[in-house]
Design a protein around this motif. Sequence first.
Motif, PDB file in Angstrom:
ATOM      1  N   VAL A   1       0.832  -1.215   0.000  1.00 31.93           N
ATOM      2  CA  VAL A   1       0.000   0.000   0.000  1.00 31.93           C
ATOM      3  C   VAL A   1       0.856   1.250   0.000  1.00 31.93           C
ATOM      4  CG1 VAL A   1      -1.781   1.268   1.250  1.00 31.93           C
ATOM      5  CG2 VAL A   1      -1.900  -1.205   1.102  1.00 31.93           C
ATOM      6  N   LEU A   2       1.981   1.228   0.734  1.00 29.89           N
ATOM      7  CA  LEU A   2       2.885   2.373   0.738  1.00 29.89           C
ATOM      8  C   LEU A   2       3.396   2.662  -0.663  1.00 29.89           C
ATOM      9  CD1 LEU A   2       5.023   1.801   3.960  1.00 29.89           C
ATOM     10  CD2 LEU A   2       3.217   3.469   3.602  1.00 29.89           C
TER      11      LEU A   2
ATOM     12  N   ALA B   1       0.672   7.156  -6.339  1.00 33.49           N
ATOM     13  CA  ALA B   1      -0.461   8.077  -6.491  1.00 33.49           C
ATOM     14  C   ALA B   1      -0.065   9.497  -6.162  1.00 33.49           C
ATOM     15  CB  ALA B   1      -1.617   7.630  -5.584  1.00 33.49           C
ATOM     16  N   GLY B   2       0.731   9.641  -5.124  1.00 36.76           N
ATOM     17  CA  GLY B   2       1.126  10.982  -4.699  1.00 36.76           C
ATOM     18  C   GLY B   2       2.053  11.651  -5.664  1.00 36.76           C
ATOM     19  N   LEU B   3       2.893  10.884  -6.376  1.00 40.35           N
ATOM     20  CA  LEU B   3       3.810  11.489  -7.321  1.00 40.35           C
ATOM     21  C   LEU B   3       3.083  12.066  -8.518  1.00 40.35           C
ATOM     22  CD1 LEU B   3       6.722   8.895  -7.221  1.00 40.35           C
ATOM     23  CD2 LEU B   3       6.695  11.186  -6.249  1.00 40.35           C
ATOM     24  N   ALA B   4       1.888  11.532  -8.789  1.00 39.09           N
ATOM     25  CA  ALA B   4       1.117  12.040  -9.919  1.00 39.09           C
ATOM     26  C   ALA B   4       0.211  13.158  -9.453  1.00 39.09           C
ATOM     27  CB  ALA B   4       0.277  10.915 -10.532  1.00 39.09           C
TER      28      ALA B   4
ATOM     29  N   VAL C   1       2.537  13.772  -1.675  1.00 38.28           N
ATOM     30  CA  VAL C   1       3.064  12.756  -0.771  1.00 38.28           C
ATOM     31  C   VAL C   1       3.627  13.424   0.474  1.00 38.28           C
ATOM     32  CG1 VAL C   1       4.851  10.992  -0.476  1.00 38.28           C
ATOM     33  CG2 VAL C   1       3.589  11.123  -2.620  1.00 38.28           C
ATOM     34  N   VAL C   2       3.356  12.845   1.655  1.00 39.44           N
ATOM     35  CA  VAL C   2       3.944  13.331   2.905  1.00 39.44           C
ATOM     36  C   VAL C   2       4.665  12.153   3.570  1.00 39.44           C
ATOM     37  CG1 VAL C   2       2.366  15.235   3.318  1.00 39.44           C
ATOM     38  CG2 VAL C   2       1.713  12.966   4.064  1.00 39.44           C
TER      39      VAL C   2
ATOM     40  N   GLY D   1       2.086   8.941   3.552  1.00 35.95           N
ATOM     41  CA  GLY D   1       0.691   9.114   3.188  1.00 35.95           C
ATOM     42  C   GLY D   1       0.511  10.147   2.101  1.00 35.95           C
ATOM     43  N   VAL D   2      -0.710  10.585   1.948  1.00 31.67           N
ATOM     44  CA  VAL D   2      -1.082  11.578   0.934  1.00 31.67           C
ATOM     45  C   VAL D   2      -1.854  12.698   1.617  1.00 31.67           C
ATOM     46  CG1 VAL D   2      -2.358  12.006  -1.206  1.00 31.67           C
ATOM     47  CG2 VAL D   2      -1.199   9.822  -0.871  1.00 31.67           C
TER      48      VAL D   2
END
Length: 235
Positions: free
Chosen positions: A11-12, A18-21, A42-43, A66-67
Amino acid sequence: MLPFVRCLLLVLALLGAAGLAVAEPTTAPPDSSRVRQAHRRVVFQFDQRYSLLQGQTVGINGLKLGVEWRGRLRTGLGLYFLSTGVPTNAPVPEFIPPGTEDKVRFRYAALYGEYVVVGTPRWEVSLPVQAGLGRYYIRYQYPDGTFYRTPKRNIWLIEPTIGGHMRVFRWVGLGAGVGYRQALLTADKLEDDISGVVFYGRVKLFLGDFIKVVRGHERLFSQRGLRRRDHQPRP
């Protein structure tokens, strides 16, 4: 590797992708003093916490990924482990000799959600809550230095906290927080041994803002971007 750790790592990786996009940053209204971030980002955080357990201050080390959505809501996953053992009140097996030292150790993975109640360029106050599933065991060290370790068993935890930070400069801030960890459904009834107050103090480095300051050849110790007038419409 434990199944829940495998799932966590998967999941990470998906969260990171997802966060990079991320979408293009949105434009904040001229009269807004609230922090406005990109649609999502992303955080990542090293999460060092402390607890008062059995009259001792013990450290709990963790990593969170996370995001964040629009600077208001953060969700993700974390990995935590107890850096030092905690004395336990669990019943001692009959074969354990007198003078043996017994301590409980645990590690867990957690889902977390965090809502930013106050989010200005300088201040932030948030309400994080996380729930986790992990494994624990009791370690008995005999007087002669040898030890015995019990089989690992499941542990459930829930941890609500309140925290915040103040940016001293645009790229660095000071933060603190306090909360409570509640252990649930342990086989040896160790809820009281593991449950307790959680607190932390930290120095936060805002890497993205630090890179912008350096690339823009701005003054490193400036208050630019933290004052309310920096976010008001110009006449």
